[in-house]
Design an enzyme around this catalytic site. Structure first.
Site, PDB file in Angstrom:
ATOM      1  N   ASP A 197      76.507 -67.587 -16.729  1.00 26.15           N
ATOM      2  CA  ASP A 197      76.370 -66.137 -16.756  1.00 26.15           C
ATOM      3  C   ASP A 197      74.949 -65.694 -16.446  1.00 26.15           C
ATOM      4  O   ASP A 197      74.720 -64.538 -16.075  1.00 26.15           O
ATOM      5  CB  ASP A 197      76.795 -65.615 -18.137  1.00 26.15           C
ATOM      6  N   MET A 278      78.241 -56.053 -19.729  1.00 24.81           N
ATOM      7  CA  MET A 278      77.793 -55.129 -18.686  1.00 24.81           C
ATOM      8  C   MET A 278      76.955 -55.817 -17.606  1.00 24.81           C
ATOM      9  O   MET A 278      76.531 -55.176 -16.653  1.00 24.81           O
ATOM     10  CB  MET A 278      76.953 -54.006 -19.316  1.00 24.81           C
ATOM     11  N   ARG A 279      76.726 -57.114 -17.757  1.00 26.06           N
ATOM     12  CA  ARG A 279      75.850 -57.791 -16.801  1.00 26.06           C
ATOM     13  C   ARG A 279      76.440 -57.812 -15.394  1.00 26.06           C
ATOM     14  O   ARG A 279      75.709 -57.788 -14.404  1.00 26.06           O
ATOM     15  CB  ARG A 279      75.553 -59.212 -17.282  1.00 26.06           C
ATOM     16  N   GLY A 280      77.769 -57.820 -15.301  1.00 23.94           N
ATOM     17  CA  GLY A 280      78.406 -57.830 -13.988  1.00 23.94           C
ATOM     18  C   GLY A 280      78.067 -56.592 -13.178  1.00 23.94           C
ATOM     19  O   GLY A 280      77.665 -56.676 -12.011  1.00 23.94           O
TER      20      GLY A 280
END
Length: 349
Positions: A197, A278-280
């Site tokens: 990730d 929310m990293r996507g």
């Protein structure tokens, strides 16, 4: 040590080259993971990229790659000792540091210089690979074989941008802001989800199947190995053009705008794919800006986002045991379901 193979001379593998250039333009992307067959140019591309990037300023003899105007407390060179004047400012290549699979924690983070402690009785910190990679690249070949304790160290440094060493009576903090680049063969095992990730972009590279391109790979590699200097000279103008693109893209990056309608569709895409956290979306936004800046434009379209989405989101998808199609087709289906004009916002597609 011979100069690396020219970046612009790498045949095909456009997705890999694009991802590396985007990471060079926008360090906040979090780096690049390159998975694929052996002998597909993964490490060649990474080393070539570092060679064509703009040089960075630091001080002569600095082992932490400090900014000349922002010396770090841990750096005896840039802070000066006993009132000594700091050394002259110099320009150096952006660091490209290899992290060996068998590296110890001391080698990665730094540790007490035992020889100096024993001989002179002084406590002196010997900086490690994280210090050497500051403001540059940290490259891990066969990243999926990296030991868990080293993965944990990298996660901490990548998240904070700081390396903290608390041991043997030492308490050291120094900047460790680097672009993480990992490569590996998926047949040799998967990455831990926590590390997976952390990579902003992930690309799969395949062995070239086109006959003409395979022959061209052989020709170029043979020419390079026969006379590296002459081969590099023949590609110098094209590499300089790539370098100029990166420099220009860095300058206009913060001017790139994303219309509201495109932002909404980015979020819809991540929601339909069930992306955790929310990293996507943040990474997709940053990747789109970097790609558009590399093209010399200042506004992101939905077509840009749709093109870049697979390299941002494929490695973030939860595994679906009932879906044998793989990650890329799932993203294609989600993109098709959103369509080109799901929302009529203030921007345009």
């Amino acid at each position: 040590m011979s100069k690396p193979f020219p970046f612009s001379a790498i045949v095909a593998q456009q997705a890999m080259k694009q991802a590396l250039l985007m990471a060079a333009v926008e360090p906040l992307l979090g780096g690049v993971l390159i998975f694929g067959d052996r002998g597909t140019g993964k490490s060649t591309a990474v080393r070539a990229l570092a060679e064509l990037l703009p040089k960075i300023e630091t001080r002569a003899g600095c082992r932490y790659n400090c900014l000349p105007g922002e010396p770090q407390a841990a750096c005896p060179v840039c802070t000066g000792t006993d009132g000594a004047k700091p050394p002259a400012v110099v320009k150096i290549r952006a660091p490209m540091v290899d992290l060996p699979l068998g590296a110890t924690e001391d080698r990665v983070c730094g540790a007490l210089d035992l020889e100096r402690a024993l001989v002179a009785g002084e406590k002196h910190f010997e900086p490690g690979l994280l210090a050497a990679a500051n403001r540059g690249f940290l490259y891990i070949d066969e990243v999926n074989l990296l030991e868990d304790h080293l993965v944990d160290l990298l996660l901490d440094a990548a998240a904070s941008g700081v390396n903290v060493v608390e041991r043997e009576g030492l308490s050291i903090r120094h900047a460790a802001r680097f672009i993480l680049v990992g490569s590996g063969n998926p047949e040799e095992g998967d990455l831990r989800p926590q590390l997976l990730d952390r990579f902003g972009l992930a690309v799969d590279v395949k062995t070239i199947a086109d006959l003409d391109e395979r022959i061209e790979v052989i020709r170029r590699r043979d020419s390079y190995e026969t006379d590296p200097d002459a081969f590099r000279a023949s590609w110098e103008k094209r590499d300089s053009a790539v370098s100029a693109r990166v420099i220009k893209a860095r300058k206009i990056l913060r001017d790139v705008e994303i219309p509201e309608s495109v932002m909404i569709r980015m979020s819809q895409l991540c929601m339909r794919l069930g992306i955790d956290g929310m990293r996507g979306e943040l990474t997709l936004m940053r990747a789109c800006r970097a790609a558009v800046a590399l093209d010399g434009r200042t506004e992101v379209s939905w077509a840009d986002a749709a093109e870049i989405a697979p390299m941002v989101l494929c490695h973030r998808l939860r595994r679906d045991p009932l879906d044998d199609a793989g990650s890329a087709p799932r993203i294609e289906r989600a993109l098709a379901s959103i369509g080109p004009s799901t929302h009529s916002g203030n921007g345009h597609a």
